[in-house]
Design a protein around this motif. Structure first.
Motif, PDB file in Angstrom:
ATOM      1  N   LEU A 108      -6.182   5.221  -4.731  1.00 47.59           N
ATOM      2  CA  LEU A 108      -7.530   5.769  -4.857  1.00 47.59           C
ATOM      3  C   LEU A 108      -8.191   5.944  -3.492  1.00 47.59           C
ATOM      4  CD1 LEU A 108      -8.824   3.685  -7.891  1.00 47.59           C
ATOM      5  CD2 LEU A 108      -7.930   6.025  -7.918  1.00 47.59           C
ATOM      6  N   LEU A 109      -7.752   5.181  -2.512  1.00 47.29           N
ATOM      7  CA  LEU A 109      -8.345   5.259  -1.184  1.00 47.29           C
ATOM      8  C   LEU A 109      -8.022   6.567  -0.476  1.00 47.29           C
ATOM      9  CD1 LEU A 109      -7.653   1.611   0.026  1.00 47.29           C
ATOM     10  CD2 LEU A 109      -9.746   2.528  -1.010  1.00 47.29           C
ATOM     11  N   THR A 110      -6.960   7.237  -0.891  1.00 46.95           N
ATOM     12  CA  THR A 110      -6.561   8.483  -0.240  1.00 46.95           C
ATOM     13  C   THR A 110      -6.725   9.704  -1.140  1.00 46.95           C
ATOM     14  OG1 THR A 110      -4.233   8.173  -0.864  1.00 46.95           O
ATOM     15  CG2 THR A 110      -4.920   7.287   1.273  1.00 46.95           C
ATOM     16  N   ASN A 111      -7.208   9.509  -2.352  1.00 47.42           N
ATOM     17  CA  ASN A 111      -7.404  10.627  -3.283  1.00 47.42           C
ATOM     18  C   ASN A 111      -8.758  11.272  -2.981  1.00 47.42           C
ATOM     19  OD1 ASN A 111      -8.042  12.291  -5.485  1.00 47.42           O
ATOM     20  ND2 ASN A 111      -6.879  11.020  -6.906  1.00 47.42           N
ATOM     21  N   PRO A 112      -8.777  12.564  -2.622  1.00 44.58           N
ATOM     22  CA  PRO A 112     -10.043  13.211  -2.268  1.00 44.58           C
ATOM     23  C   PRO A 112     -11.022  13.334  -3.440  1.00 44.58           C
ATOM     24  CG  PRO A 112      -8.262  14.818  -2.339  1.00 44.58           C
ATOM     25  CD  PRO A 112      -7.634  13.462  -2.505  1.00 44.58           C
ATOM     26  N   ALA A 113     -10.567  13.149  -4.656  1.00 42.19           N
ATOM     27  CA  ALA A 113     -11.441  13.247  -5.827  1.00 42.19           C
ATOM     28  C   ALA A 113     -12.240  11.966  -6.071  1.00 42.19           C
ATOM     29  CB  ALA A 113     -10.621  13.587  -7.074  1.00 42.19           C
ATOM     30  N   VAL A 114     -11.881  10.893  -5.383  1.00 42.65           N
ATOM     31  CA  VAL A 114     -12.553   9.607  -5.590  1.00 42.65           C
ATOM     32  C   VAL A 114     -13.836   9.575  -4.755  1.00 42.65           C
ATOM     33  CG1 VAL A 114     -12.337   7.098  -5.318  1.00 42.65           C
ATOM     34  CG2 VAL A 114     -10.382   8.444  -6.073  1.00 42.65           C
ATOM     35  N   PRO A 115     -14.966   9.305  -5.395  1.00 45.92           N
ATOM     36  CA  PRO A 115     -16.227   9.233  -4.646  1.00 45.92           C
ATOM     37  C   PRO A 115     -16.192   8.111  -3.604  1.00 45.92           C
ATOM     38  CG  PRO A 115     -16.620   9.216  -7.034  1.00 45.92           C
ATOM     39  CD  PRO A 115     -15.145   9.083  -6.823  1.00 45.92           C
ATOM     40  N   ALA A 116     -16.931   8.311  -2.526  1.00 53.73           N
ATOM     41  CA  ALA A 116     -16.935   7.364  -1.411  1.00 53.73           C
ATOM     42  C   ALA A 116     -17.316   5.955  -1.845  1.00 53.73           C
ATOM     43  CB  ALA A 116     -17.874   7.849  -0.312  1.00 53.73           C
ATOM     44  N   ASP A 117     -18.298   5.828  -2.734  1.00 48.34           N
ATOM     45  CA  ASP A 117     -18.712   4.490  -3.156  1.00 48.34           C
ATOM     46  C   ASP A 117     -17.612   3.765  -3.920  1.00 48.34           C
ATOM     47  OD1 ASP A 117     -19.135   6.323  -5.283  1.00 48.34           O
ATOM     48  OD2 ASP A 117     -20.616   5.009  -6.213  1.00 48.34           O
ATOM     49  N   LEU A 118     -16.822   4.504  -4.680  1.00 53.70           N
ATOM     50  CA  LEU A 118     -15.707   3.884  -5.408  1.00 53.70           C
ATOM     51  C   LEU A 118     -14.594   3.500  -4.438  1.00 53.70           C
ATOM     52  CD1 LEU A 118     -14.593   3.003  -8.130  1.00 53.70           C
ATOM     53  CD2 LEU A 118     -13.670   5.313  -8.422  1.00 53.70           C
ATOM     54  N   ARG A 119     -14.338   4.347  -3.435  1.00 54.93           N
ATOM     55  CA  ARG A 119     -13.339   3.990  -2.418  1.00 54.93           C
ATOM     56  C   ARG A 119     -13.749   2.704  -1.694  1.00 54.93           C
ATOM     57  NH1 ARG A 119     -13.348   9.500  -1.218  1.00 54.93           N
ATOM     58  NH2 ARG A 119     -14.534   9.113   0.684  1.00 54.93           N
ATOM     59  N   TYR A 120     -15.021   2.590  -1.372  1.00 54.65           N
ATOM     60  CA  TYR A 120     -15.515   1.391  -0.698  1.00 54.65           C
ATOM     61  C   TYR A 120     -15.306   0.159  -1.581  1.00 54.65           C
ATOM     62  CZ  TYR A 120     -18.622  -1.976   1.450  1.00 54.65           C
ATOM     63  OH  TYR A 120     -19.126  -3.112   2.017  1.00 54.65           O
ATOM     64  N   GLN A 121     -15.636   0.281  -2.861  1.00 57.78           N
ATOM     65  CA  GLN A 121     -15.477  -0.833  -3.802  1.00 57.78           C
ATOM     66  C   GLN A 121     -14.013  -1.261  -3.893  1.00 57.78           C
ATOM     67  OE1 GLN A 121     -16.839   0.121  -7.795  1.00 57.78           O
ATOM     68  NE2 GLN A 121     -15.336  -1.262  -8.664  1.00 57.78           N
ATOM     69  N   VAL A 122     -13.116  -0.288  -4.008  1.00 53.23           N
ATOM     70  CA  VAL A 122     -11.682  -0.596  -4.125  1.00 53.23           C
ATOM     71  C   VAL A 122     -11.176  -1.237  -2.840  1.00 53.23           C
ATOM     72  CG1 VAL A 122      -9.395   0.453  -4.329  1.00 53.23           C
ATOM     73  CG2 VAL A 122     -11.225   1.145  -5.884  1.00 53.23           C
ATOM     74  N   HIS A 123     -11.575  -0.699  -1.702  1.00 50.22           N
ATOM     75  CA  HIS A 123     -11.123  -1.263  -0.435  1.00 50.22           C
ATOM     76  C   HIS A 123     -11.615  -2.700  -0.273  1.00 50.22           C
ATOM     77  CE1 HIS A 123     -10.939  -2.017   3.909  1.00 50.22           C
ATOM     78  NE2 HIS A 123      -9.843  -1.283   3.836  1.00 50.22           N
ATOM     79  N   ALA A 124     -12.857  -2.938  -0.636  1.00 50.61           N
ATOM     80  CA  ALA A 124     -13.415  -4.290  -0.533  1.00 50.61           C
ATOM     81  C   ALA A 124     -12.656  -5.270  -1.423  1.00 50.61           C
ATOM     82  CB  ALA A 124     -14.897  -4.272  -0.896  1.00 50.61           C
ATOM     83  N   SER A 125     -12.332  -4.857  -2.646  1.00 49.46           N
ATOM     84  CA  SER A 125     -11.624  -5.774  -3.548  1.00 49.46           C
ATOM     85  C   SER A 125     -10.198  -6.022  -3.067  1.00 49.46           C
ATOM     86  CB  SER A 125     -11.643  -5.263  -4.993  1.00 49.46           C
ATOM     87  OG  SER A 125     -10.845  -4.119  -5.146  1.00 49.46           O
ATOM     88  N   LEU A 126      -9.510  -4.977  -2.587  1.00 50.78           N
ATOM     89  CA  LEU A 126      -8.150  -5.155  -2.075  1.00 50.78           C
ATOM     90  C   LEU A 126      -8.158  -6.042  -0.826  1.00 50.78           C
ATOM     91  CD1 LEU A 126      -6.648  -1.581  -2.509  1.00 50.78           C
ATOM     92  CD2 LEU A 126      -5.888  -3.668  -3.669  1.00 50.78           C
ATOM     93  N   SER A 127      -9.141  -5.846   0.039  1.00 47.00           N
ATOM     94  CA  SER A 127      -9.240  -6.659   1.256  1.00 47.00           C
ATOM     95  C   SER A 127      -9.477  -8.124   0.915  1.00 47.00           C
ATOM     96  CB  SER A 127     -10.371  -6.137   2.143  1.00 47.00           C
ATOM     97  OG  SER A 127     -10.061  -4.847   2.613  1.00 47.00           O
ATOM     98  N   ALA A 128     -10.335  -8.380  -0.054  1.00 47.02           N
ATOM     99  CA  ALA A 128     -10.603  -9.757  -0.471  1.00 47.02           C
ATOM    100  C   ALA A 128      -9.348 -10.395  -1.059  1.00 47.02           C
ATOM    101  CB  ALA A 128     -11.747  -9.792  -1.480  1.00 47.02           C
ATOM    102  N   GLU A 129      -8.621  -9.644  -1.882  1.00 46.62           N
ATOM    103  CA  GLU A 129      -7.387 -10.173  -2.468  1.00 46.62           C
ATOM    104  C   GLU A 129      -6.349 -10.459  -1.386  1.00 46.62           C
ATOM    105  OE1 GLU A 129      -6.099  -7.485  -5.559  1.00 46.62           O
ATOM    106  OE2 GLU A 129      -8.112  -7.475  -6.427  1.00 46.62           O
ATOM    107  N   ALA A 130      -6.227  -9.554  -0.417  1.00 47.81           N
ATOM    108  CA  ALA A 130      -5.273  -9.749   0.674  1.00 47.81           C
ATOM    109  C   ALA A 130      -5.654 -10.971   1.505  1.00 47.81           C
ATOM    110  CB  ALA A 130      -5.200  -8.501   1.540  1.00 47.81           C
ATOM    111  N   ALA A 131      -6.952 -11.137   1.773  1.00 46.47           N
ATOM    112  CA  ALA A 131      -7.421 -12.291   2.544  1.00 46.47           C
ATOM    113  C   ALA A 131      -7.172 -13.600   1.804  1.00 46.47           C
ATOM    114  CB  ALA A 131      -8.909 -12.140   2.850  1.00 46.47           C
ATOM    115  N   ALA A 132      -7.136 -13.533   0.481  1.00 46.19           N
ATOM    116  CA  ALA A 132      -6.885 -14.724  -0.334  1.00 46.19           C
ATOM    117  C   ALA A 132      -5.390 -15.005  -0.490  1.00 46.19           C
ATOM    118  CB  ALA A 132      -7.540 -14.571  -1.704  1.00 46.19           C
TER     119      ALA A 132
END
Length: 101
Positions: free
Chosen positions: A51-75
């Motif tokens: 979803l982070l590279t799909n141009p159809a995904v709104p910026a706010d959703l990309r931010y949400q997904v990136h934040a959740s993936l980053s938190a999971e990776a940090a954990a």
């Protein structure tokens, strides 16, 4: 030119039990926003990372997904860490086989 996907079709595909179907949907630039939003909560980090590279995904959703993936990776979630690493390689023009500099 490809016709946009209907909301009903996209939502059905987002709930498909087959990972490959959801993965294909996550990269589809004609997928409806409603379906992509459902994929933001997909249990597979690789699908969410798409979803982070799909141009159809709104910026706010990309931010949400990136934040959740980053938190999971940090954990310590290796699958989330690998998914984010893939996005970095994909966006840099390198391949997953290239060594980081």
């Amino acid at each position: 030119m490809t016709e946009p996907m209907s909301v009903a079709r996209g939502v059905a595909l987002a709930g498909d039990p087959d990972d490959a179907v959801r993965e294909a949907l996550s990269t589809d630039p004609t997928a409806p926003a409603e379906a992509l939003a459902l994929l933001a909560d997909d249990p597979r980090p690789a699908i969410r990372a798409n979803l982070l590279t799909n141009p159809a995904v709104p910026a706010d959703l990309r931010y949400q997904v990136h934040a959740s993936l980053s938190a999971e990776a940090a954990a310590g979630d290796r699958e989330a860490e690998n998914a984010l690493a893939w996005v970095r390689y994909d966006r840099s023009g390198r391949t997953a086989c290239d060594r980081p500099e």
